[in-house]
Design a protein around this motif. Structure first.
Motif, short mmCIF file in Angstrom:
data_model
loop_
_atom_site.label_atom_id
_atom_site.label_comp_id
_atom_site.label_asym_id
_atom_site.label_seq_id
_atom_site.Cartn_x
_atom_site.Cartn_y
_atom_site.Cartn_z
N HIS A 1 0.85 -1.20 0.00
CA HIS A 1 0.00 0.00 0.00
C HIS A 1 0.89 1.25 0.00
O HIS A 1 2.06 1.18 0.33
N GLY A 2 0.34 2.35 -0.39
CA GLY A 2 1.00 3.63 -0.24
C GLY A 2 1.73 4.18 -1.43
O GLY A 2 2.16 5.32 -1.42
N GLY A 3 1.95 3.38 -2.47
CA GLY A 3 2.57 3.91 -3.68
C GLY A 3 4.09 3.88 -3.72
O GLY A 3 4.70 4.63 -4.47
N LEU A 4 4.72 3.02 -2.92
CA LEU A 4 6.17 2.87 -2.96
C LEU A 4 6.57 2.16 -4.25
O LEU A 4 5.84 1.28 -4.72
N GLU A 5 7.70 2.54 -4.82
CA GLU A 5 8.18 1.92 -6.05
C GLU A 5 9.65 1.55 -5.88
O GLU A 5 10.46 2.35 -5.42
N VAL A 6 9.99 0.30 -6.22
CA VAL A 6 11.35 -0.22 -6.13
C VAL A 6 11.79 -0.53 -7.56
O VAL A 6 11.17 -1.35 -8.24
N ILE A 7 12.87 0.12 -7.99
CA ILE A 7 13.26 0.04 -9.40
C ILE A 7 14.66 -0.56 -9.55
O ILE A 7 15.65 0.05 -9.14
#
Length: 197
Positions: free
Chosen positions: A36-42
């Motif tokens: 949840h919350g919109g975290l992005e791991v790239i």
């Protein structure tokens, strides 16, 4: 502005960024509800913005374990003037059926600048340098969980001597309570297994 958008799209296509879609038949409802919350791991060829299982295709499991360095972390909801703590753990060490070493601390960064997070950068203090996901052979799928906490102002976050001595069996809840971090503002996880399995 349109030219910039086209250029960014072209760069994404050229770099081969692989966006993996999670579907209801790939994750349990418990695993998919964690994010949840919109975290992005790239990572270089993998953009994780929702709970998912890393597929074997394109050797992604091998690359995430043996090739790629620490990912970029992007959080559009960051407040520019606030500080954050990022935690990456494996709650399934050494296996999901026998997690005797949980939580295994893979990465811990504190004092992350909110304005940097909005740009996909980590500018902070590393208390535990990044260690890639390396699930043991024949241990099944492991969850690799990223949690982002908003740090209370003027509250230095650190590890105890005992916590520094080992990454395994970390009492994550005690750490959260000790620094009054509260609930994470964003969470994300992916599942992977040993790339030879």
């Amino acid at each position: 502005m349109a030219a910039l958008g086209s250029f960014l799209m072209l760069c994404t296509c050229i770099s081969g960024l692989f966006h993996v879609e999670a579907t209801s038949d790939t994750l349990s409802s418990l695993d998919s509800s964690f994010c949840h919350g919109g975290l992005e791991v790239i990572y270089p060829e993998l953009d994780v913005d929702e709970c998912l299982i890393i597929p074997k295709s394109r050797k992604l499991r091998e690359k995430v374990s043996t090739v790629w360095k620490a990912p970029q972390i992007y959080f559009s909801g960051a407040h520019k003037k606030k500080m954050y703590t990022l935690v990456m753990v494996d709650p399934d060490a050494p296996s999901r059926t026998n997690p005797t070493s949980a939580y295994w601390r893979h990465w811990l960064v504190v004092d992350i600048q909110g304005d940097a997070l909005k740009k996909g950068q980590i500018q902070g203090t590393s208390l535990a340098d990044y260690r890639p996901p390396t699930p043991p052979h024949k241990s099944g799928f492991h969850r690799y969980q990223f949690m982002l906490f908003e740090q209370p102002p003027d509250a230095p976050v650190s590890l105890t001597g005992q916590e520094k001595s080992s990454r395994g069996k970390w009492d994550l809840q005690a750490f959260i309570t000790r620094f009054d971090l509260g609930e994470p503002v964003a969470t994300l996880q992916f599942l992977t297994q040993n790339y030879k399995d």
